[in-house]
Motif scaffolding. Sequence first.
Motif, PDB file in Angstrom:
ATOM      1  N   THR A   1      35.735  48.774 -26.014  1.00  0.00           N
ATOM      2  CA  THR A   1      33.918  48.109 -26.232  1.00  0.00           C
ATOM      3  C   THR A   1      33.321  49.715 -25.476  1.00  0.00           C
ATOM      4  O   THR A   1      32.010  50.007 -26.520  1.00  0.00           O
ATOM      5  CB  THR A   1      33.329  47.395 -24.711  1.00  0.00           C
TER       6      THR A   1
ATOM      7  N   ALA B   1      30.413  46.668 -29.931  1.00  0.00           N
ATOM      8  CA  ALA B   1      28.810  46.862 -30.518  1.00  0.00           C
ATOM      9  C   ALA B   1      28.477  46.003 -31.498  1.00  0.00           C
ATOM     10  O   ALA B   1      27.352  45.876 -31.652  1.00  0.00           O
ATOM     11  CB  ALA B   1      28.703  48.546 -30.139  1.00  0.00           C
TER      12      ALA B   1
ATOM     13  N   VAL C   1      23.847  50.427 -23.739  1.00  0.00           N
ATOM     14  CA  VAL C   1      24.045  49.358 -23.998  1.00  0.00           C
ATOM     15  C   VAL C   1      22.197  48.914 -24.135  1.00  0.00           C
ATOM     16  O   VAL C   1      21.356  48.855 -23.092  1.00  0.00           O
ATOM     17  CB  VAL C   1      24.633  48.070 -22.844  1.00  0.00           C
TER      18      VAL C   1
ATOM     19  N   LEU D   1      27.988  53.810 -19.182  1.00  0.00           N
ATOM     20  CA  LEU D   1      27.607  52.332 -20.334  1.00  0.00           C
ATOM     21  C   LEU D   1      25.928  51.700 -20.146  1.00  0.00           C
ATOM     22  O   LEU D   1      25.847  51.190 -20.939  1.00  0.00           O
ATOM     23  CB  LEU D   1      28.968  51.517 -19.953  1.00  0.00           C
TER      24      LEU D   1
ATOM     25  N   TYR E   1      30.541  51.540 -27.823  1.00  0.00           N
ATOM     26  CA  TYR E   1      29.105  52.255 -27.497  1.00  0.00           C
ATOM     27  C   TYR E   1      28.329  53.322 -27.116  1.00  0.00           C
ATOM     28  O   TYR E   1      27.303  54.348 -26.701  1.00  0.00           O
ATOM     29  CB  TYR E   1      28.711  50.993 -26.092  1.00  0.00           C
TER      30      TYR E   1
ATOM     31  N   HIS F   1      21.508  43.596 -26.473  1.00  0.00           N
ATOM     32  CA  HIS F   1      22.006  43.020 -26.218  1.00  0.00           C
ATOM     33  C   HIS F   1      22.561  42.644 -25.019  1.00  0.00           C
ATOM     34  O   HIS F   1      22.791  41.311 -24.835  1.00  0.00           O
ATOM     35  CB  HIS F   1      23.408  44.536 -26.304  1.00  0.00           C
TER      36      HIS F   1
END
Length: 242
Positions: free
Chosen positions: A108, A60, A135, A131, A112, A139
């Motif tokens: 990943t 991130a 995000v 998720l 985040y 992004h």
Amino acid sequence: MAGASVPSGFRVYAIGDIHGRLDLLNRLHQMILDDAQGAALDARILVYLGDYVDRGPESAGVIDLLSQQTLPGFSAIHLMGNHEDFMLSFLDDNSSGSGWFANGGVATMRSYGVDFDYGELLEPDRLQDRLSRRVPSQHLEFLRGLPLSRVIGDYLFVHAGIRPGLAMELQSPADLLWIRGDFLNSAMEHGKIVVHGHTITDHPDVRPNRIGIDTGAFATGRLTCLVLEGGSRRFLHTGAAD
């Protein structure tokens, strides 16, 4: 390809697979700034070869940095890697979750702020939703806008490689993001020197038709940058020299 060069007055810095190592990227950026300081150049160009996310701890953070700014005095080209494609595929269709989780996606998600126990990996729909909420839109716009390749002078920059013998306009996205053996084992001239990442080697893999610069930064601490100016080539890197 003998005599390959970039246009006069250009200096190109091509950076290999970062994989969540924000610490190494910051260190390499400073090395690039130091290297370029005082040079009389018409253009300073950064080319990032993809695989910004997965495996390392700060995916991130890497995306946040790359999507917001470039180094002062530089222009930047950010290419798509297969791991960005993996991440986007999961956000669009959670059936790809098990493949992504097994290839670094777990790191990943944690970068985040998505915390989970391993039993939850069997429920990709829930993790996809969590998720998606984490995000930032900036992004996503950055990731969805990444091109697959770029040409500068006698060099073609791409994440994984190309299908030998096939014109660039006929190349498939899957090959540009994923190809290995048929490309790596080919001695064919491609019309350009192909600069790529995707396949880890201990040191830059310099061949007559290609240059590979994925030195496994997430595990080795060695993030590599190819520097092109005129007809010259050299390397910058973080980590040990051997």
